[in-house]
Write an enzyme that holds these catalytic residues in place. Structure first.
Site: not given
Length: 767
Positions: A114, A116
């Site tokens: 998980y 960005w």
């Protein structure tokens, strides 16, 4: 590198920039001319691309290299790393994958991964990793997000979908034209609106709130932080105790019901189960009416203020906004459900400028008037492994192989994870109770990480695969969440031996005999052209003509025209609920959900309800201060924490912590002082900021500081050493970082500074 006759461009999750380079590398990122409110975050990358924290070659933890998988996992984060070649790395990784799969099966590989990474459509780290792993039989994955897991699971039971309403949140333009009262639970924090998934061209949140204020919209900021609403809004500030938003909403709903201010026609036509909720509000089910007086005792807000606000909301054209942060507390499902019920009672859902909004300025795209176009993304293939975990249960996964957990009506078991692979994120930033997670992190036999800098995740790996940054490769920012589609130019050559994530997986895939399946014979540029071509076709179906590939590359960006009509959440449902029913069992808004009630969860009943949080100021016997760990202003999560923008916002080199002046005075603390924030889970060192823009009894420190543990303390100011690691409920199992009690005192004299920005010991082997 491909040459261009225009300025070099790049797009990031925090904006689009022109890139200046010279012989020494990237010197600056200049704001995009189409952006009237550019974010400074982009400047943080200049100076760190080839700085001391850059990982320039493949690295293997010393004990793992010498002893093999499972060696001294408790030393992760402390040991030196040994430099190896890419050929040896490919051999080690492919051999370890084969061993784990043959011995334990693919479910023993955890690749939740998980986080960005790049805004690019092709060089998406998680997508590349999951495509590769699906080529060799799959992996155990994760579901939902740390941002709003509770809402992701709860809202589909109530509205039939969550992402759809989220992506069609009523636009700021519509609010400016039609709204009179904007009630923001959790505020409208413009610092969060700096970012958007997949890149963005122009920041719109400040213009949105400014335009609404100038049009006469009245704002109410319901938050412990006055700064959660920009000063231009001239908002009324109501500061309830943290984690009590649901009680406040129930008190408002009781006033509407008690004074017959609710819209009975809307409730009858568009909702199901209101009678069950009304009985709860009246106290018929538990003997406790959820009155304004009841809510006042919980929230520490005067009852008359609650009654006055409820009457204003019923009298005016009202928008209710609920911040995503409200889901990140104990029983985080309930604020969103209560907000939906409250908005339903007002009867303004689906009308222009009013109703309900999920998190204005949580990201730049919320409230942005944009077309809904489905652009192509890198196909990940099929994962034959059925196992998954709720994303925030990673520590439970590592601690309890074979253990059971509840999730959305299911009872599932945790696989026995032997190998963890992370690409494009940093769990040592966003997870809760990091000291507990670090202990669990020692259990897997192998941890592999794709990373470009020596952050806390890379230091806690066994095999570190150095990847490029977006400025070292070509890509396209092609996102349905923003009208600007941008060419991402390669500005510099890869630093050291860094490779793109795609090339890293190509090398391992070749050793494992799946290179053809992974690449399908396409080069990275071939893939980008393919993604763009499919996306052009999708856009054409929506009446939008994207330029051809060569024109796009030549011009550098394209702006998709705005839709002719303002975006209004649930407008079609409002106009015709028979022709456009919701995807709920009743086809209506389910204020009472028989499905959820049927799960028989003691921590999530069948309608919105108040349940006492595990930690809150209503029971502060152990620690007297409530800590809010919100999103940072100077970086995206932990990205670029080592950059100049993040570092310039520090106090004596420490992450800032805000405290009310009365609380500081009671402890003999002064602004600029180095302080120790602590509870039973850990200790965090920070620099003190004193302000009356925070309610008494509450302290605030942003997330994102690279975790630098020394015993149970983070010397660098990561608040997640303090936050509890417990699920929101058995329904969603989301994170509850905002339900956290602490104490603060002066830090000990002579406390050493963090060492996290100095690379670990690196050992070079003779060729």
């Amino acid at each position: 590198m491909k040459q261009t006759h225009r300025d070099l461009l790049t797009s990031a999750h925090w904006g689009t920039y022109h890139v200046d380079v010279d012989a020494g590398g990237v010197t600056a990122l200049r704001p995009f001319e189409q952006d009237g409110d550019p974010s400074p975050i982009g400047q943080g990358i200049a100076g760190v691309l080839d700085g001391p924290t850059r990982i320039t070659a493949p690295m293997v933890r010393k004990s793992w290299l010498e002893g093999g998988p499972g060696s001294a996992g408790h030393l992760r984060g402390e040991e030196p790393f040994v430099e190896v070649s890419w050929a040896e790395t490919d051999r080690l990784v492919s051999a370890e994958l084969s061993r784990v799969i043959e011995t334990h099966g693919n479910r023993a590989i955890y690749a939740g991964s998980y986080g960005w990474a790049s805004a690019g459509r092709f060089h998406h780290a998680q997508g590349q990793l999951k495509r590769f792993l699906n080529c060799i039989g799959g992996y155990t994955g994760s579901k939902n997000t740390y941002s709003f897991a509770a809402a992701e699971v709860l809202v589909p039971h109530v509205l039939g979908d969550f992402r759809g309403p989220l992506d069609s949140t009523t636009s700021w333009q519509s609010i400016a034209k039609h709204c009179e009262l904007f009630v923001a639970f959790g505020g409208v924090p413009l610092k969060n609106g700096q970012i958007s998934q997949g890149g963005l061209g122009a920041h719109v949140q400040k213009a949105g709130i400014t335009g609404a204020a100038e049009a006469g919209v009245t704002f109410v900021n319901i938050s412990p932080l006055k700064t959660d609403m920009d000063a231009v809004a001239q908002a009324e500030w109501i500061a309830p105790r943290p984690s009590t938003d649901t009680a406040l909403m129930l008190g408002l709903a009781h006033v509407l019901l008690d004074e017959a201010l609710h819209d009975t026609a809307f409730l009858a036509k568009y909702t199901a189960g209101f009678d069950r909720f009304a009985a709860y509000l009246r106290g018929e089910t538990d003997g406790i009416p959820k009155s304004a007086n009841w809510a006042a005792d919980i929230c520490a807000i005067p009852a008359d203020k609650i009654r006055t606000l409820a009457r204003r909301m019923a009298r005016q054209r009202t928008m209710i906004s609920v911040s995503w942060s409200l889901t990140r507390q104990d029983h985080g499902e309930q604020p969103f459900w209560a907000a939906i019920a409250l908005a339903s009672m007002l009867g303004q859902i689906g009308l222009p400028g009013t109703g309900l909004g999920f998190g204005y300025s949580a990201m730049n795209n919320v409230g942005l008037n944009r077309r809904q176009i489905e652009y192509a993304s890198l196909p990940q293939g099929h994962n034959p492994v059925p196992d998954f975990i709720p994303v925030a249960r990673v520590t439970d996964l590592l601690e309890n192989p074979g253990g059971y957990f509840d999730y959305d009506g299911q009872s599932r078991s945790y696989p026995d994870i032997r190998l963890v692979w992370w690409a494009g994120g940093n769990p040592f930033h966003h997870h809760q109770d990091l000291n507990r997670m670090r202990r669990a992190w020692a259990r897997p036999e192998t941890v592999i990480v794709n990373e470009w800098c020596w952050n806390s995740l890379a230091r806690h790996a066994d095999i570190v695969l150095p990847c490029t940054t977006p400025l070292e490769r070509s890509d396209i920012a092609l996102t349905p969440k923003d009208p600007f589609q941008v060419v991402m130019d390669q500005a510099i050559d890869p630093v050291g031996q860094a490779k793109s994530d795609h090339d890293i997986f190509c090398g391992i895939a070749a050793r494992m005999g799946v290179e053809a399946a992974f690449t399908e014979g396409r080069s990275p540029e071939d893939w980008q052209r393919w993604l763009y071509d499919i996306s052009r076709q999708s856009a054409a179906r929506e009446g939008v003509s994207l330029p051809d590939w060569d024109s796009f590359q030549r011009d550098g960006y394209f702006r998709v025209p705005e839709p002719e009509q303002d975006m209004i959440m649930l407008e079609s449902f409002r106009k015709d609920p028979v022709a456009h029913p919701l995807k709920t069992p009743s086809g209506k808004i389910e204020i009472f959900s028989q499905t959820i009630a049927g799960f028989e969860y003691d921590d999530c009943p069948g309608h919105p309800a108040w349940m006492t949080p595990v930690e809150w100021l209503g029971d502060a016997r152990a620690y007297p201060l409530h800590m809010i760990s919100n999103q940072p202003r100077t970086k995206l999560h932990s990205q670029l924490d080592h950059g100049i923008v993040s570092q310039s916002g520090r106090i004596k080199g420490r992450e800032p912590c805000m405290m009310h002046s009365a609380d500081a005075a009671a402890r003999g603390l002064v602004p600029g002082q180095v302080v120790r924030i602590f509870n039973d889970r850990g200790t965090c060192i920070a620099g003190l900021e004193v302000s009356d823009d925070i309610m008494p009894g509450v302290v605030q420190i942003s997330t994102g500081a690279w975790y630098d543990p020394q015993a149970d303390a983070c010397r660098n100011g990561n608040p997640n050493v303090l936050t509890p690691d417990k699920g929101t409920s058995r329904l969603a199992q989301g994170p509850i970082a905002h339900s956290c009690l602490v104490e603060i005192e002066a830090a000990p004299e002579g406390l050493a500074h963090s060492q996290i920005y100095t690379p670990p010991e690196l050992i070079s082997r003779a060729p």
